[in-house]
Design a protein around this motif. Structure first.
Motif, mmCIF file in Angstrom:
data_model
loop_
_atom_site.group_PDB
_atom_site.id
_atom_site.type_symbol
_atom_site.label_atom_id
_atom_site.label_comp_id
_atom_site.label_asym_id
_atom_site.label_seq_id
_atom_site.Cartn_x
_atom_site.Cartn_y
_atom_site.Cartn_z
ATOM 1 N N THR A 185 4.809 3.415 -2.204
ATOM 2 C CA THR A 185 4.550 4.803 -1.674
ATOM 3 C C THR A 185 4.354 4.948 -0.344
ATOM 4 O OG1 THR A 185 3.621 5.200 -3.921
ATOM 5 C CG2 THR A 185 3.030 6.764 -2.379
ATOM 6 N N GLN A 186 3.462 3.976 0.247
ATOM 7 C CA GLN A 186 2.944 3.946 1.792
ATOM 8 C C GLN A 186 4.535 3.795 2.680
ATOM 9 O OE1 GLN A 186 0.820 0.345 2.431
ATOM 10 N NE2 GLN A 186 -0.963 1.224 1.374
ATOM 11 N N HIS A 187 5.427 3.419 2.211
ATOM 12 C CA HIS A 187 6.754 3.177 2.717
ATOM 13 C C HIS A 187 7.676 4.134 2.328
ATOM 14 C CE1 HIS A 187 4.609 -0.859 3.591
ATOM 15 N NE2 HIS A 187 5.658 -0.619 4.702
ATOM 16 N N LYS A 188 7.237 5.433 1.747
ATOM 17 C CA LYS A 188 8.229 6.313 1.321
ATOM 18 C C LYS A 188 9.071 6.216 0.331
ATOM 19 C CE LYS A 188 7.939 8.176 6.165
ATOM 20 N NZ LYS A 188 8.911 8.554 7.337
ATOM 21 N N PHE A 222 14.201 4.301 -1.950
ATOM 22 C CA PHE A 222 13.739 4.836 -0.888
ATOM 23 C C PHE A 222 14.831 5.520 -0.089
ATOM 24 C CE2 PHE A 222 10.155 1.616 0.135
ATOM 25 C CZ PHE A 222 10.388 0.868 -1.231
ATOM 26 N N GLY A 223 14.478 6.897 0.173
ATOM 27 C CA GLY A 223 15.552 7.508 1.139
ATOM 28 C C GLY A 223 15.719 8.698 0.514
ATOM 29 N N GLU A 248 16.996 3.971 7.924
ATOM 30 C CA GLU A 248 15.406 4.244 7.927
ATOM 31 C C GLU A 248 14.946 3.769 6.713
ATOM 32 O OE1 GLU A 248 12.106 7.384 8.815
ATOM 33 O OE2 GLU A 248 13.817 7.797 9.755
ATOM 34 N N ALA A 249 15.577 4.246 5.418
ATOM 35 C CA ALA A 249 15.085 3.877 4.274
ATOM 36 C C ALA A 249 15.171 2.554 3.855
ATOM 37 C CB ALA A 249 15.841 4.782 3.125
ATOM 38 N N VAL A 250 16.319 1.865 4.471
ATOM 39 C CA VAL A 250 16.555 0.370 4.203
ATOM 40 C C VAL A 250 15.350 -0.394 4.937
ATOM 41 C CG1 VAL A 250 17.813 -1.546 5.103
ATOM 42 C CG2 VAL A 250 18.820 0.236 3.834
ATOM 43 N N ASN A 251 15.004 -0.053 6.134
ATOM 44 C CA ASN A 251 13.942 -0.697 6.707
ATOM 45 C C ASN A 251 12.717 -0.460 6.012
ATOM 46 O OD1 ASN A 251 14.884 -2.191 9.495
ATOM 47 N ND2 ASN A 251 16.105 -0.243 9.308
ATOM 48 N N ASN A 252 12.381 0.596 5.461
ATOM 49 C CA ASN A 252 11.135 0.926 5.014
ATOM 50 C C ASN A 252 10.959 -0.059 3.683
ATOM 51 O OD1 ASN A 252 10.216 2.795 6.477
ATOM 52 N ND2 ASN A 252 10.892 4.649 5.622
ATOM 53 N N ALA A 253 12.204 -0.095 2.852
ATOM 54 C CA ALA A 253 12.175 -0.883 1.909
ATOM 55 C C ALA A 253 11.705 -2.426 2.127
ATOM 56 C CB ALA A 253 13.438 -0.480 0.894
ATOM 57 N N ARG A 273 8.135 -7.105 2.246
ATOM 58 C CA ARG A 273 7.530 -8.132 2.935
ATOM 59 C C ARG A 273 6.064 -7.688 2.752
ATOM 60 N NH1 ARG A 273 11.224 -11.227 4.719
ATOM 61 N NH2 ARG A 273 9.210 -12.729 4.398
ATOM 62 N N GLN A 274 5.700 -6.534 2.566
ATOM 63 C CA GLN A 274 4.084 -6.318 2.473
ATOM 64 C C GLN A 274 3.414 -6.679 0.880
ATOM 65 O OE1 GLN A 274 2.378 -2.758 4.163
ATOM 66 N NE2 GLN A 274 0.803 -2.853 2.615
#
Ligand code: FES
Length: 310
Positions: free
Chosen positions: A160-163, A178-179, A186-191, A196-197
């Motif tokens: 959720t933090q990464h949309k 994501f997206g 942008e969605a790919v980088n958020n995912a 990683r987190q």
């Protein structure tokens, strides 16, 4: 008269007749939550009785009042109100840290999901808890469900933090997308950052909680792909989850399952890799076979080999 009581996965300690379990637990050096000071108001001291229920004092008026309000199952008691009358009592604390407080006492507000019906490019993320069967076999049902809930809360918070939005929780896995509101790169980088987190948060949860209380370490395998999919809501009224369909979803799921054969806990497609802002040209590239495809499919190994579990 002195009895012995077993706090499962933590320690055994002595309890004097007429002493409450909370008093004895605190005297034994256990950081037993008791937010209301033992007045049967907060329920943070609650315990699950696994054995020897007949060797406990019956619930008093104050405990019955709180139990009825909270709708506790029969084997959940308040440590601050319960006394021991004989040996053979085995219990577990329910609230062991702040996250448990959120989970069991304060609760979490539910997500307000907007209606979506669309065809668009999105990032598709699958996660599977690895080798969970030995944990299930070695632990009590309460522990198994408790740990799955803790893990699902962790996954949900990070995603959720990464949309991202979770489309499906299975018993030992998660499928997220994501997206919804951002372009696919942008969605790919958020995912990717979410993946990683999750790995670093899981590492901490293992060290600070799961290994400490359950003598076990949880590992996960994750797959990430992106592509054009159909998005919609197919549920009824409040029960209205998203559905995201299309070939890229199957590919992302296949990437997650390839984590086993490639012995790496985070696999992304070459298509995703090309969109990553933070990538290392030395990242190992591999090929896998997709069902029904004549050409091999290129992937990148972004994680680490699986640790030895248990
Ligand atoms: S310490 Fe508050 S109910 Fe037991």
């Amino acid at each position: 008269m002195i009895f012995k009581i077993d706090l499962i996965n933590e320690k055994s300690f002595e309890i004097i007749k007429n002493q409450t379990i909370l008093q004895a637990s605190l005297e034994a050096g256990i950081l037993h939550y008791h937010a209301c000071g033992g007045k049967a108001r907060c329920s943070t001291c609650r315990i699950v009785v696994q054995e020897g229920e007949e060797n406990l004092s019956p619930p008093n008026k104050a405990e019955l009042k709180l139990r009825n309000q909270k709708k506790f199952p029969g084997n959940v008691r308040l440590a601050c109100q319960t006394r021991v009358t004989a040996n053979g009592v085995k219990i577990q604390r329910i609230i062991k840290d702040e996250a448990d407080l959120d989970l069991y006492v304060y609760g979490k507000s539910s997500e307000n999901i907007q209606t979506v019906g669309d065809e668009k490019s999105m990032a598709l993320f699958f996660l599977d808890i690895r080798d969970f069967t030995p944990f299930i076999e070695k632990h009590l049902p309460f522990d198994v469900i408790h740990i799955v809930r803790r893990l699902n809360i962790l996954f949900n918070e990070v995603i959720t933090q990464h949309k991202g939005k979770i489309i499906e929780f299975s018993g030992d896995g998660v499928y997220a997308v994501f997206g919804f509101d951002e372009p696919v790169d942008e969605a790919v980088n958020n995912a990717y950052k979410a993946g990683r987190q999750i790995l670093s948060s899981l590492h901490k949860l293992n060290d600070n909680y799961i290994a400490k209380y359950f003598d076990y370490k949880i590992d996960v395998g994750m797959g990430l792909h992106a592509g054009r999919v159909i998005v919609g809501k197919t549920g009824v009224k409040e029960n209205n989850p998203y559905t995201v369909m299309g070939l890229p979803v199957n590919v992302a799921s296949r990437l997650e399952s390839s984590t086993k054969e490639l012995n790496n806990n985070f696999i992304v497609s070459e298509y995703v890799y090309e969109m990553l802002a933070d990538k290392n040209d030395l990242t190992e590239q591999k090929q896998i076979n997709l069902k029904g495809a004549s050409e091999p499919f290129l992937v990148r190994l972004m994680g680490k080999p699986f640790a030895k579990l248990g």
